[in-house]
Write an enzyme that holds these catalytic residues in place. Structure first.
Site, PDB file in Angstrom:
ATOM      1  N   ASP A   1       0.820  -1.210   0.000  1.00 21.10           N
ATOM      2  CA  ASP A   1       0.000   0.000   0.000  1.00 21.10           C
ATOM      3  C   ASP A   1       0.852   1.258   0.000  1.00 21.10           C
ATOM      4  O   ASP A   1       0.329   2.364  -0.124  1.00 21.10           O
ATOM      5  CB  ASP A   1      -0.941   0.005   1.209  1.00 21.10           C
TER       6      ASP A   1
ATOM      7  N   ASP B   1     -11.784  -6.878   9.964  1.00 13.63           N
ATOM      8  CA  ASP B   1     -11.760  -8.303  10.302  1.00 13.63           C
ATOM      9  C   ASP B   1     -12.996  -8.688  11.112  1.00 13.63           C
ATOM     10  O   ASP B   1     -13.737  -9.599  10.748  1.00 13.63           O
ATOM     11  CB  ASP B   1     -10.473  -8.643  11.064  1.00 13.63           C
TER      12      ASP B   1
HETATM   13  O1  UPG Z   1      -3.741   1.303   4.685  1.00 11.28           O
HETATM   14  C1  UPG Z   1      -3.307   0.270   5.146  1.00 11.28           C
HETATM   15  C2  UPG Z   1      -3.090   0.101   6.525  1.00 11.28           C
HETATM   16  C3  UPG Z   1      -2.591  -1.107   6.980  1.00 11.28           C
HETATM   17  N1  UPG Z   1      -2.292  -2.107   6.118  1.00 11.28           N
HETATM   18  C4  UPG Z   1      -1.754  -3.392   6.628  1.00 11.28           C
HETATM   19  O2  UPG Z   1      -2.618  -3.934   7.591  1.00 11.28           O
HETATM   20  C5  UPG Z   1      -1.899  -4.773   8.465  1.00 11.28           C
HETATM   21  C6  UPG Z   1      -2.282  -4.520   9.896  1.00 11.28           C
HETATM   22  O3  UPG Z   1      -1.834  -3.243  10.282  1.00 11.28           O
HETATM   23  P1  UPG Z   1      -1.194  -2.954  11.704  1.00 11.28           P
HETATM   24  O4  UPG Z   1      -0.656  -1.597  11.678  1.00 11.28           O
HETATM   25  O5  UPG Z   1      -0.278  -4.047  12.077  1.00 11.28           O
HETATM   26  O6  UPG Z   1      -2.472  -2.910  12.610  1.00 11.28           O
HETATM   27  P2  UPG Z   1      -2.902  -3.827  13.851  1.00 11.28           P
HETATM   28  O7  UPG Z   1      -3.770  -3.001  14.712  1.00 11.28           O
HETATM   29  O8  UPG Z   1      -1.740  -4.478  14.473  1.00 11.28           O
HETATM   30  O9  UPG Z   1      -3.803  -4.914  13.127  1.00 11.28           O
HETATM   31  C7  UPG Z   1      -4.791  -5.666  13.791  1.00 11.28           C
HETATM   32  O10 UPG Z   1      -6.053  -5.038  13.620  1.00 11.28           O
HETATM   33  C8  UPG Z   1      -6.469  -4.845  12.273  1.00 11.28           C
HETATM   34  C9  UPG Z   1      -7.859  -4.284  12.302  1.00 11.28           C
HETATM   35  O11 UPG Z   1      -7.856  -3.016  12.846  1.00 11.28           O
HETATM   36  C10 UPG Z   1      -6.464  -6.173  11.536  1.00 11.28           C
HETATM   37  O12 UPG Z   1      -6.738  -5.943  10.190  1.00 11.28           O
HETATM   38  C11 UPG Z   1      -5.113  -6.819  11.661  1.00 11.28           C
HETATM   39  O13 UPG Z   1      -5.078  -8.058  11.005  1.00 11.28           O
HETATM   40  C12 UPG Z   1      -4.801  -7.011  13.110  1.00 11.28           C
HETATM   41  O14 UPG Z   1      -3.533  -7.630  13.279  1.00 11.28           O
HETATM   42  C13 UPG Z   1      -0.421  -4.508   8.218  1.00 11.28           C
HETATM   43  O15 UPG Z   1       0.123  -5.608   7.539  1.00 11.28           O
HETATM   44  C14 UPG Z   1      -0.435  -3.269   7.347  1.00 11.28           C
HETATM   45  O16 UPG Z   1       0.612  -3.237   6.453  1.00 11.28           O
HETATM   46  C15 UPG Z   1      -2.505  -1.949   4.759  1.00 11.28           C
HETATM   47  O17 UPG Z   1      -2.215  -2.841   3.980  1.00 11.28           O
HETATM   48  N2  UPG Z   1      -2.998  -0.757   4.303  1.00 11.28           N
END
Ligand code: UPG
Ligand code: MN
Length: 746
Positions: free
Chosen positions: A143, A459
Site C-alpha cells: 500500500d 476483520d
Molecule cells: O492502509 C493500510 C493500513 C494497513 N495495512 C496493513 O494492515 C496490516 C495490519 O496493520 P497494523 O498496523 O499491524 O495494525 P494492527 O492493529 O496491528 O492490526 C490488527 O487489527 C487490524 C484491524 O484493525 C487487523 O486488520 C489486523 O489483522 C490485526 O492484526 C499490516 O500488515 C499493514 O501493512 C494496509 O495494507 N494498508
C-alpha cells in the site's frame, strides 16, 4: 478404513464447563442482589427526600455504572458457555495432488514503520509452507507503492531460491530466516553436510539483508500516494518455488482506499485472475509462519465434508515473538488467545481476564475464542486465518446460470474479467485493471463481496457478516505457535492502536449492524452476545470514569455510597469483588501465567478504559455525524532499543502522547488525595464502617496503578512521566476535587 477416519476432533471440556456455569450462576445471583439493594435504597432516598440533588445524581450515576458493567459482564458469559478445543490429523489428508490450492495474501503499507527485512521474512516463510509448491501462490500487497518494497521483494525471491530447498531438505520448521538464525534453529544438526549448508545459507542471508538495507538507503522515494497500479510476477523456476506476485494498487489522493480491507480486496481480484485458489491465507506483514504445518492443519477442517459446506475460515491464534515474561502492557492480548509459550498443551486453557476498573461488580471475564468456537466459531482476527474464496465472494449463492451480467456487476463490480474468474473458466492477462482504483474497487462499499469497508476493524465486521449469513468458523490453537508476530511493546503505539480498534468496534455498535439489532434473527443468541460484548465493551469507559471519580468525591465528604460493614448487602459487594478477581487469577494461573499477569491486565484495562475506549468511542461518534474521517496508521514495527530495554526490564515507558498520560495521572492523583483525606476522616470520626468500600476502591486503584505513581514521583530516567504532565494532572485533580466538594456541600 483410513478414508473414513475423521480429519479433526472437537471436544467440549466438561469439567471447565461445569465450573464456568456455576460461576456464572452464583455471580448472577449476587448481581441481582446488588440491583435489588440499589433499587430499594434509591426508592427510599427519593421517598424521604432528605438527600441533596447532587447526591441523588451521583447515586444514580454509580448505579447506572454498575448496571452497565453488569450488562457487559452478562454478554461475556456467552464465552464461558461451551468452550471447545480441537485436534487435527493431517496424516489422514488426501495425497498432495488432491489438495486444493492456496493463495497467501500479505499486506504491507510503509517500509519505514514496517521494515522491509521483516516483511520479506514473512513472505519467505509463507513461501516455505509445507504444501505442494505448485499449489501455493503468495501475493504481497504494497500500500506504500514503494520501490523499496518492490526491490526487497526481488531480493527475497532470489534468496528464497536457496532457502526453500534448504528448508525442504532438512525439514526446517522455523522457516523465517531471521528467526532461524537468531534463535537456536531446528533441523538435522548433527550432519556435517547440514552444518556446511547452513553456513552457506547464513552468508546468503546476510548478503540479502545488506542489499535490502542498501535499497532503502539509496531510494529517492519511500512511499507514494499517487501512482498507477504496479504488478510484478515471479514465475517459479524451481520445483520448490511457489508463485510470488507483487501488487501495488493504484493510489490517487482523491480516491478513498479503504485501508487494509481495500488492499485485501485488490488481492482477491488480482489473484482471482491469476491463480484463483479456493483457499486464502491472510497475513499481516509482521506475522511470519512459525510452523509450515498450518496449511495442512487448516485443510483438516476445510476438507472435512461434514463441516466444510458452511465453514468460512479457520482462525489461528495471534502469537508474538517479542513478549517478555513480565508482559507489563499485556501486549500479547492474552485474554483473546491465551498465549502459551510456557504451557503448550492440548488441554483446554481458559484465557480469561476480568476486565474491570472498579473491582466490586463487573468481572467481565473474557474467555474468548475457545468459547465462540463452541457456538458458531471465533471472530475473524484479520491475520492468521485460512478462508475460502467462496465465503468471501459468495460464488455459489449469487452466480446462477440465469444471473444476468447487470446483476453480476451489481454484486461484484464492473470488471468482466473478475466475474469470469468467479466461474473459474477463464484466465486473463489484464490483471492490472483489477488493481485500479477507478475500476470496480471504489464502489465496493456498496458491493456485498470481499472484505467489508464499513468499519476500520474490517476483520471483526467481515467475520460478523459471514456469521450472519450462516457461515461458521473454527479456532485452532496448535501446540507449536503457527504464526508469530511483532507485538506492540510501546505504550504510546499500543494506546493509539487500541483507540483505532475501539473506534472500529463502536462504529459497528452504533450502526444498523449493531450485533444486538442485526444479529438475533441471523445467528444464535450466544454468538450475538459474543459479538455484542466486543462491540460494546469499550463503552466501559463511562462506568470507569464515573467509578474512579464519584465514590472518591463522596469519600472526601464522608458521604457513604455503599452499604456499611454491618449491612448484609456489604457481603454482596465483597462476594462480587472476590468472585471476579479469583476467577481471573485462576484463569491466569491455569494458563501458565503468574499472579503478576492478573495485576498487569487489571492495570492495562483501567488505563485503556479511561483513555482508548473513551477517545475511540468519541472518534466513532464524530465519524457518524460527519465531523471526522476514519484513519488507519499502521503500527510501528521497527524495534526501538531503548524502549525494548525498558519493556524487558518491566518498567513502564511513559513517553506517550499527553492525551493518554494526563487522564491516567489525573485519576491516580485524585484517588491518592481522596484516600488520604478519607483516612484522616476515618481516624478522626472512628467510623470506618460506612465508607470502607469507597476507601477500598481508591486503595485498590492506587495499588494496581503503582507504576504510574512511581512514574510521577520517584523515577528519574527518561521513561518517567514528564514534569509538565504531572503538574497539569495535579491541577486537574485539584479542580475536580474542588468542584465535587462544592457541588456536594451545597
Ligand atoms: O492502509 C493500510 C493500513 C494497513 N495495512 C496493513 O494492515 C496490516 C495490519 O496493520 P497494523 O498496523 O499491524 O495494525 P494492527 O492493529 O496491528 O492490526 C490488527 O487489527 C487490524 C484491524 O484493525 C487487523 O486488520 C489486523 O489483522 C490485526 O492484526 C499490516 O500488515 C499493514 O501493512 C494496509 O495494507 N494498508
Ligand atoms: Mn499489527
Amino acid at each position: 478404513m483410513e478414508d473414513s477416519l475423521p480429519l479433526n476432533l472437537c471436544q467440549v471440556k466438561k469439567s471447565s464447563l461445569v465450573i464456568n456455569r456455576l460461576y456464572t450462576s452464583l455471580h448472577s445471583i449476587a448481581l441481582l442482589a446488588l440491583i435489588f439493594y440499589r433499587t430499594s435504597t434509591l426508592l427510599e432516598i427519593t421517598k424521604t427526600g432528605n438527600k441533596s440533588m447532587p447526591f441523588v445524581l451521583f447515586y444514580v450515576l454509580v448505579f447506572a455504572s454498575e448496571l452497565m458493567l453488569s450488562f457487559i459482564w452478562l454478554l461475556n458469559q456467552a464465552y464461558l458457555w461451551r468452550p471447545v478445543y480441537r485436534t487435527v490429523f493431517p496424516e489422514r489428508l488426501p495425497e498432495d495432488d488432491k489438495l486444493p490450492a492456496i493463495d497467501v495474501f500479505i499486506c504491507t503499507a510503509d517500509p519505514t514503520r514496517e521494515p522491509s527485512v521483516q516483511v520479506m521474512n514473512t513472505v519467505i516463510s509463507a513461501m516455505a509452507l509445507d504444501y505442494p509448491a505448485n499449489k501455493l501462490h503468495v501475493y504481497l500487497s504494497d500500500d506504500g507503492g514503494s520501490p523499496v518494497t518492490l526491490g526487497a521483494m526481488r531480493e527475497a525471491w532470489n534468496f528464497a531460491r536457496f532457502w526453500l530447498p534448504f528448508c525442504r531438505k532438512y525439514g526446517i520448521k522455523t522457516s523465517s530466516p531471521e528467526a532461524y538464525f537468531s534463535v537456536a534453529g531446528d533441523g538435522n544438526v548433527s550432519s556435517k553436510e547440514f552444518t556446511a549448508e547452513k553456513e552457506k545459507i547464513k552468508e546468503e542471508y546476510d548478503v540479502f539483508k545488506e542489499r535490502v538495507n542498501k535499497i532503502k538507503e539509496n531510494a529517492t522515494t519511500i512511499i507514494s500516494k499517487n501512482h498507477p497500479s504496479i504488478i510484478e510476477v515471479g514465475e517459479p523456476d524451481k520445483a520448490e518455488m511457489p508463485l510470488l506476485v507483487y501488487v501495488s494498487r493504484e493510489k490517487r489522493p482523491s480516491h478513498p482506499h479503504n485501508f487494509k480491507a481495500g488492499a485485501l480486496n485488490v488481492l482477491l481480484r488480482v489473484s482471482g485472475l491469476l491463480s484463483n485458489s479456493p483457499h486464502i491465507l491472510a497475513l499481516d506483514c509482521d506475522m511470519y509462519c512459525n510452523d509450515p504445518a498450518s496449511a495442512r492443519q487448516a485443510m483438516c477442517f476445510h476438507l472435512d465434508s461434514e463441516i466444510s459446506p458452511k465453514l468460512a475460515f479457520v482462525q489461528f491464534p495471534h502469537n508474538f515473538h517479542n513478549i517478555s515474561d513480565n508482559d507489563i502492557y499485556d501486549s500479547q492480548l492474552r485474554t483473546f488467545f491465551t498465549l502459551l509459550l510456557v504451557n503448550h498443551s492440548f488441554k483446554l486453557r481458559f484465557n480469561s481476564s476480568i476486565n474491570q476498573l472498579i473491582p466490586l461488580f463487573n468481572g467481565m471475564i473474557q474467555n474468548q475464542w475457545y468459547g465462540m468456537d463452541g457456538i458458531t466459531g471465533p471472530i475473524n482476527c484479520g491475520t492468521c486465518f485460512y478462508i475460502t474464496r467462496e465465503a468471501l465472494c459468495e460464488t455459489s449463492g449469487s452466480i446462477q446460470e440465469d444471473t444476468n451480467v447487470g446483476q453480476l456487476r451489481k454484486i461484484f463490480g464492473p470488471s468482466n474479467e473478475f466475474i469470469k474468474s468467479l466461474n473459474r473458466k477463464i484466465k486473463s492477462n489484464i490483471i492490472k485493471d483489477e488493481a485500479r482504483c477507478s475500476s470496480a474497487l471504489l464502489q465496493e462499499s456498496q458491493l456485498q463481496v470481499g472484505f467489508r469497508y464499513f468499519s476500520v476493524v474490517e476483520d471483526y465486521f467481515t467475520g460478523f457478516l459471514l456469521h450472519c449469513k450462516g457461515w461458521n468458523s473454527v479456532y485452532y490453537n496448535p501446540q507449536r505457535p503457527p504464526f508469530l508476530g511483532t507485538a506492540s511493546t510501546n505504550l504510546g503505539e499500543m494506546l493509539v492502536q487500541n483507540t483505532r480498534w475501539t473506534a472500529g468496534l463502536i462504529e459497528v455498535a452504533i450502526s444498523k449492524y449493531s450485533p444486538i439489532i442485526y444479529g438475533p434473527s441471523r445467528m444464535p443468541i450466544l454468538a450475538c452476545m459474543c459479538y455484542a460484548q466486543l462491540a460494546y465493551y469499550p463503552f466501559g469507559f463511562i462506568p470507569s470514569w464515573c467509578l474512579s471519580i464519584i465514590p472518591q468525591l463522596c469519600l472526601v465528604q464522608g458521604i457513604p455510597l455503599y452499604p456499611e460493614i454491618s449491612n448484609p448487602f456489604f457481603m454482596v459487594f465483597v462476594y462480587l469483588f472476590l468472585s471476579s478477581n479469583l476467577k481471573h487469577i485462576q484463569e491466569a494461573l491455569s494458563a501458565g501465567h503468574s499472579i503478576r499477569t492478573w495485576m498487569h491486565e487489571q492495570r492495562m484495562w483501567m488505563i485503556k478504559s479511561v483513555t482508548c475506549y473513551f477517545y475511540g468511542s468519541l472518534n466513532a461518534i464524530m465519524e457518524k455525524i460527519g465531523m471526522r474521517e476514519a484513519s488507519f496508521l499502521p503500527t510501528d514495527k521497527a524495534e526501538d532499543e531503548g524502549r525494548t530495554k525498558l519493556y524487558k526490564s518491566g518498567m513502564f515507558d511513559f513517553r506517550a502522547p499527553g492525551m493518554f498520560i494526563i487522564p491516567m495521572c489525573t485519576l491516580v492523583i485524585l484517588n491518592i488525595v481522596s484516600l488520604l483525606i478519607g483516612a484522616v476522616k476515618i481516624i478522626h470520626t472512628r467510623n470506618y464502617g460506612e465508607i470502607f468500600i469507597q476507601a477500598f476502591i481508591s486503595f485498590f486503584i492506587i495499588v494496581v496503578q503503582y507504576p504510574v505513581i512511581e512514574g510521577i514521583f520517584f523515577r528519574k530516567d527518561y521513561g518517567r512521566i514528564p514534569k509538565p504532565a504531572s503538574l497539569l494532572s495535579t491541577m486537574l485533580a485539584g479542580i475536580i476535587l474542588s468542584l465535587g466538594s462544592l457541588v456536594l456541600i451545597y
